[in-house]
Scaffold this motif. Structure first.
Motif, PDB file in Angstrom:
ATOM      1  N   GLY A  17       0.800  -1.220   0.000  1.00  9.47           N
ATOM      2  CA  GLY A  17       0.000   0.000   0.000  1.00  9.47           C
ATOM      3  C   GLY A  17       0.830   1.265   0.000  1.00  9.47           C
ATOM      4  N   VAL A  18       1.798   1.370  -0.904  1.00  9.80           N
ATOM      5  CA  VAL A  18       2.684   2.535  -0.966  1.00  9.80           C
ATOM      6  C   VAL A  18       2.070   3.585  -1.881  1.00  9.80           C
ATOM      7  N   ARG A  19       1.960   4.815  -1.380  1.00  8.74           N
ATOM      8  CA  ARG A  19       1.440   5.937  -2.168  1.00  8.74           C
ATOM      9  C   ARG A  19       2.379   7.132  -2.003  1.00  8.74           C
ATOM     10  N   LEU A  20       2.776   7.718  -3.108  1.00 16.80           N
ATOM     11  CA  LEU A  20       3.670   8.878  -3.091  1.00 16.80           C
ATOM     12  C   LEU A  20       3.079   9.976  -3.963  1.00 16.80           C
ATOM     13  N   LEU A  22       3.742  14.095  -5.150  1.00 14.78           N
ATOM     14  CA  LEU A  22       4.647  15.241  -5.181  1.00 14.78           C
ATOM     15  C   LEU A  22       3.973  16.383  -5.923  1.00 14.78           C
ATOM     16  N   ASP A  23       4.028  17.565  -5.338  1.00 10.63           N
ATOM     17  CA  ASP A  23       3.527  18.773  -5.987  1.00 10.63           C
ATOM     18  C   ASP A  23       4.556  19.868  -5.712  1.00 10.63           C
ATOM     19  N   LEU A  24       5.608  19.908  -6.520  1.00 10.76           N
ATOM     20  CA  LEU A  24       6.740  20.797  -6.282  1.00 10.76           C
ATOM     21  C   LEU A  24       6.699  21.986  -7.238  1.00 10.76           C
ATOM     22  N   SER A  25       6.855  23.172  -6.687  1.00 12.89           N
ATOM     23  CA  SER A  25       6.928  24.371  -7.517  1.00 12.89           C
ATOM     24  C   SER A  25       8.359  24.666  -7.958  1.00 12.89           C
ATOM     25  N   ASP A  26       9.354  24.169  -7.208  1.00 11.05           N
ATOM     26  CA  ASP A  26      10.759  24.348  -7.558  1.00 11.05           C
ATOM     27  C   ASP A  26      11.519  23.121  -7.075  1.00 11.05           C
ATOM     28  N   ARG A  27      11.911  22.262  -8.016  1.00  9.11           N
ATOM     29  CA  ARG A  27      12.574  21.025  -7.631  1.00  9.11           C
ATOM     30  C   ARG A  27      13.957  21.272  -7.061  1.00  9.11           C
ATOM     31  N   ARG A  28      14.615  22.347  -7.453  1.00 13.46           N
ATOM     32  CA  ARG A  28      15.955  22.640  -6.916  1.00 13.46           C
ATOM     33  C   ARG A  28      15.896  22.938  -5.421  1.00 13.46           C
ATOM     34  N   LEU A  29      14.870  23.680  -5.019  1.00 10.90           N
ATOM     35  CA  LEU A  29      14.737  24.048  -3.615  1.00 10.90           C
ATOM     36  C   LEU A  29      13.837  23.080  -2.844  1.00 10.90           C
ATOM     37  N   GLY A  30      13.055  22.306  -3.555  1.00 10.38           N
ATOM     38  CA  GLY A  30      12.131  21.404  -2.886  1.00 10.38           C
ATOM     39  C   GLY A  30      10.889  22.088  -2.366  1.00 10.38           C
ATOM     40  N   THR A  31      10.590  23.296  -2.868  1.00 11.96           N
ATOM     41  CA  THR A  31       9.389  23.982  -2.409  1.00 11.96           C
ATOM     42  C   THR A  31       8.147  23.323  -2.990  1.00 11.96           C
ATOM     43  N   GLY A  32       7.116  23.298  -2.195  1.00 10.11           N
ATOM     44  CA  GLY A  32       5.889  22.623  -2.582  1.00 10.11           C
ATOM     45  C   GLY A  32       5.498  21.632  -1.508  1.00 10.11           C
ATOM     46  N   SER A  33       4.725  20.636  -1.881  1.00 13.84           N
ATOM     47  CA  SER A  33       4.244  19.656  -0.909  1.00 13.84           C
ATOM     48  C   SER A  33       4.589  18.242  -1.356  1.00 13.84           C
ATOM     49  N   THR A  34       4.798  17.375  -0.376  1.00 11.89           N
ATOM     50  CA  THR A  34       5.037  15.957  -0.634  1.00 11.89           C
ATOM     51  C   THR A  34       4.257  15.141   0.387  1.00 11.89           C
ATOM     52  N   SER A  35       3.892  13.944   0.013  1.00 10.97           N
ATOM     53  CA  SER A  35       3.255  13.026   0.958  1.00 10.97           C
ATOM     54  C   SER A  35       3.623  11.596   0.585  1.00 10.97           C
ATOM     55  N   LEU A  36       3.837  10.794   1.605  1.00 11.57           N
ATOM     56  CA  LEU A  36       4.183   9.386   1.428  1.00 11.57           C
ATOM     57  C   LEU A  36       3.411   8.583   2.465  1.00 11.57           C
ATOM     58  N   SER A  37       2.765   7.546   2.030  1.00 10.76           N
ATOM     59  CA  SER A  37       2.069   6.653   2.952  1.00 10.76           C
ATOM     60  C   SER A  37       2.423   5.208   2.610  1.00 10.76           C
ATOM     61  N   VAL A  38       2.631   4.424   3.641  1.00  7.55           N
ATOM     62  CA  VAL A  38       2.932   2.997   3.489  1.00  7.55           C
ATOM     63  C   VAL A  38       2.052   2.249   4.488  1.00  7.55           C
ATOM     64  N   GLU A  39       1.176   1.417   3.981  1.00  7.81           N
ATOM     65  CA  GLU A  39       0.267   0.688   4.864  1.00  7.81           C
ATOM     66  C   GLU A  39       0.978  -0.418   5.639  1.00  7.81           C
ATOM     67  N   ARG A  40       1.991  -1.016   5.029  1.00  7.45           N
ATOM     68  CA  ARG A  40       2.630  -2.162   5.694  1.00  7.45           C
ATOM     69  C   ARG A  40       4.102  -2.249   5.306  1.00  7.45           C
ATOM     70  N   ILE A  41       4.964  -2.370   6.312  1.00  6.65           N
ATOM     71  CA  ILE A  41       6.378  -2.670   6.118  1.00  6.65           C
ATOM     72  C   ILE A  41       6.691  -3.860   7.011  1.00  6.65           C
ATOM     73  N   ALA A  42       7.198  -4.932   6.433  1.00  3.15           N
ATOM     74  CA  ALA A  42       7.521  -6.124   7.216  1.00  3.15           C
ATOM     75  C   ALA A  42       8.908  -6.623   6.860  1.00  3.15           C
ATOM     76  N   THR A  43       9.681  -6.986   7.867  1.00  2.36           N
ATOM     77  CA  THR A  43      10.994  -7.586   7.679  1.00  2.36           C
ATOM     78  C   THR A  43      11.080  -8.828   8.561  1.00  2.36           C
ATOM     79  N   GLY A  44      12.226  -9.494   8.520  1.00  3.94           N
ATOM     80  CA  GLY A  44      12.416 -10.647   9.385  1.00  3.94           C
ATOM     81  C   GLY A  44      12.534 -10.281  10.846  1.00  3.94           C
ATOM     82  N   ARG A  45      12.686  -8.992  11.150  1.00  4.07           N
ATOM     83  CA  ARG A  45      12.875  -8.559  12.531  1.00  4.07           C
ATOM     84  C   ARG A  45      11.652  -7.867  13.129  1.00  4.07           C
ATOM     85  N   GLY A  46      10.674  -7.493  12.304  1.00  7.40           N
ATOM     86  CA  GLY A  46       9.512  -6.802  12.844  1.00  7.40           C
ATOM     87  C   GLY A  46       8.641  -6.243  11.739  1.00  7.40           C
TER      88      GLY A  46
END
Length: 314
Positions: A17-20, A22-46
């Motif tokens: 369930g990974v969703r990314l 990006l709505d950037l007005s200037d990629r050099r400066l990183g101005t704008g908005s970002t969002s990242l969601s991950v419903e599930r991350i599983a490894t052998g440790r947790g």
């Protein structure tokens, strides 16, 4: 992406369930908005469930301002559990030109690795200016439940503008913070560790601690901290940073252009006001605390090769 699995000879990672966005007005400066969601991350440790990250960055009058919020529904690793974690952080007044210069260098050198002489000089110039212009970091909320105990905290750090160089860390930096932990969910062993770390019982059945660092004086739980350990640490940090910037004296911003409170270049200090030079450390390399490893959102590659499978919903 609905599901991705990576397997190596020693590790396993599953993302779901990974969703990314990006709505950037200037990629050099990183101005704008970002969002990242991950419903599930599983490894052998947790595992981790319900991770959310969002950021909003703006630029005005030569300064960058960013707000970052993160949350985590639940997680378990190494026998430890967490739930309902929330973080709110604001970064203000970063010098735009310095951030842009550091970003260009990071892009050109794969994350500031193996810098050439000119690149190293450009990085030091950008960092000197960034620190001289001042900035602040505030974490008004850090909350959640860890191992059955409710935790709540906050932190503020301010690097004030430097009217001249060199600048002493004790007067340039201000910080304060607090932490409260519910005593009811703590096992006896953890309670003793919390008390040993400086947390104190309160009337409402919690453990709390706080600190303030102003004008080179540290107060912990309302009491001034005596002793030379703090001053020795500040002096060591000034020496290390001075060596990195090529100053050879305990100066955070040695060689940086003086900056007045209004942000304009200020007159250089008189010779009589200069601090006496101290011997430089044997090495002028970047201190370990300033090392900037590359950051990636992608899972790390595993030794022994990878097998990757991706499934998408219909």
């Amino acid at each position: 992406m609905d599901r991705a699995v990576a397997r190596g000879s020693r590790e396993f990672v599953e993302l779901g369930g990974v969703r990314l966005d990006l709505d950037l007005s200037d990629r050099r400066l990183g101005t704008g908005s970002t969002s990242l969601s991950v419903e599930r991350i599983a490894t052998g440790r947790g595992w981790v469930d319900g991770f959310r990250h969002a950021s909003q960055t703006t630029e005005a009058h030569g300064r960058l301002h960013a707000r970052v919020t993160e949350s985590l529904r639940a997680a378990a690793f190494g026998g430890e559990t967490a739930k309902d974690l929330a973080l709110d952080m604001a970064i203000r007044d970063l010098d735009t030109h310095s951030v842009e210069a550091i970003g260009r260098l990071a892009s050109a050198t794969c994350g500031l690795q193996n810098l050439g002489a000119d690149e190293g000089a450009a990085l030091r110039t950008a960092l000197r200016t960034l620190l001289a212009r001042g900035f602040s970091v505030e974490v008004p909320q850090l909350a959640g439940t860890l191992g059955g105990s409710d935790v709540n905290g906050a932190l503020t750090l301010e690097a004030r503008q430097a009217p001249s160089a060199p600048v002493e860390l004790g007067s340039a930096l201000r910080a304060s913070g607090r932490l409260a932990v519910a005593e009811s969910g703590l096992a006896a062993g953890r309670l003793q560790k919390a008390l040993a770390l400086g947390l104190r019982p309160t009337a409402d059945g919690a453990l709390s601690a706080g600190f303030d660092f102003i004008e080179g004086v540290l107060h912990a739980n309302g009491q001034a901290v005596q002793g030379g350990t703090l001053q020795a640490g500040l002096s060591g940090a000034e020496l290390a940073l001075g060596a990195f910037f090529g100053a050879g004296r305990p100066a955070l911003l040695a060689g940086a252009a003086p900056v007045a409170p209004d942000g304009k270049p200020a007159a250089a200090p008189r010779a009589a006001e200069a601090r006496p030079a101290l011997p430089a450390p044997a090495s002028a390399s970047l201190p370990k605390v300033l090392a900037l490893p590359p950051v990636s959102l992608a899972p790390a590659a595993f030794q022994g090769g990878l097998g990757v499978g991706v499934q998408r919903g219909g």
